[in-house]
Design an enzyme around this catalytic site. Structure first.
Site, short mmCIF file in Angstrom:
data_model
loop_
_atom_site.label_atom_id
_atom_site.label_comp_id
_atom_site.label_asym_id
_atom_site.label_seq_id
_atom_site.Cartn_x
_atom_site.Cartn_y
_atom_site.Cartn_z
N HIS A 52 0.85 -1.19 0.00
CA HIS A 52 0.00 0.00 0.00
C HIS A 52 0.88 1.24 0.00
O HIS A 52 2.12 1.13 0.10
CB HIS A 52 -0.92 0.00 1.21
CG HIS A 52 -0.23 -0.22 2.53
ND1 HIS A 52 0.65 0.69 3.07
CD2 HIS A 52 -0.26 -1.26 3.38
CE1 HIS A 52 1.10 0.21 4.21
NE2 HIS A 52 0.59 -0.98 4.42
P1 TYD Z 1 -0.93 -2.62 8.42
O1 TYD Z 1 -0.29 -1.28 8.47
O2 TYD Z 1 -2.00 -2.83 7.36
O3 TYD Z 1 0.19 -3.75 8.23
P2 TYD Z 1 1.10 -4.07 6.98
O4 TYD Z 1 1.07 -2.88 6.09
O5 TYD Z 1 2.46 -4.33 7.55
O6 TYD Z 1 0.56 -5.28 6.33
O7 TYD Z 1 -1.50 -2.93 9.83
C1 TYD Z 1 -2.01 -4.21 10.19
C2 TYD Z 1 -3.11 -4.03 11.22
O8 TYD Z 1 -2.61 -3.39 12.39
C3 TYD Z 1 -4.28 -3.18 10.74
O9 TYD Z 1 -5.46 -3.78 11.18
C4 TYD Z 1 -4.11 -1.87 11.43
C5 TYD Z 1 -3.35 -2.22 12.68
N1 TYD Z 1 -2.43 -1.15 13.10
C6 TYD Z 1 -2.73 -0.34 14.18
O10 TYD Z 1 -3.78 -0.50 14.82
N2 TYD Z 1 -1.84 0.63 14.55
C7 TYD Z 1 -0.69 0.84 13.88
O11 TYD Z 1 0.10 1.75 14.25
C8 TYD Z 1 -0.39 0.02 12.74
C9 TYD Z 1 0.86 0.20 11.95
C10 TYD Z 1 -1.29 -0.97 12.39
#
Ligand code: TYD
Length: 137
Positions: A52
């Site tokens: 993303h």
């Molecule tokens: P995400 O940023 O989508 O992970 P990646 O890009 O590494 O695959 O985050 C995964 C999950 O964690 C999503 O449900 C949102 C949650 N999250 C938080 O609640 N707080 C945060 O600071 C981050 C980075 C993620």
């Protein structure tokens, strides 16, 4: 090129026979104010994270332990960067598509972020990202 705004930042290293130490300070070593840090760990082999872009968030990714690859793109160019030292950070500005894979066993990736968590800052759809880029250009 947008992708050229992403860069490796070499952080201070205090080598010591008792063990090495590195650090970072906002406005000194990283080009943004930090609002949040999070870390990615216990990644099963073969997993991919990210996939993303962020509309506003700038970030610095550091492989505190082990290694991982970060693939960055701007819709035209793509680069794969292997992070494997705890004193190198990959600075990624907003509006860069990024993905992480090739995590080594026990890798620990620290992400220093310029924003608090905001789900509306995420752009998960590649087409929507490319459309937004035309606006940002
Ligand atoms: P995400 O940023 O989508 O992970 P990646 O890009 O590494 O695959 O985050 C995964 C999950 O964690 C999503 O449900 C949102 C949650 N999250 C938080 O609640 N707080 C945060 O600071 C981050 C980075 C993620």
């Amino acid at each position: 090129m947008l992708i050229d705004l992403a860069k490796i930042i070499e952080l201070p290293k205090i080598f010591d026979e008792r063990g090495n130490l590195s650090f970072l300070e906002e406005d000194n070593h990283i080009p943004f104010k930090m609002e949040r840090v999070y870390w990615i760990y216990d990644v099963p082999g073969g997993s991919t994270r990210g996939g993303h872009a962020f509309k506003n968030q700038h970030e610095l990714i550091i492989a505190l332990s082990g290694s991982l690859d970060v693939i960055i793109g701007d819709g035209v160019n793509e680069r794969r960067i292997n992070l494997n030292r705890s004193y190198y950070g990959l600075y990624i500005p907003n509006m860069i598509w990024r993905q992480m894979d090739n995590f080594s066993t026990n890798s620990l990736a620290l992400v220093v972020s310029s924003t608090a968590f905001d789900v509306t800052d995420y752009v998960y759809d590649k087409e929507a990202y490319l459309k937004l880029l035309n606006v940002f250009k």
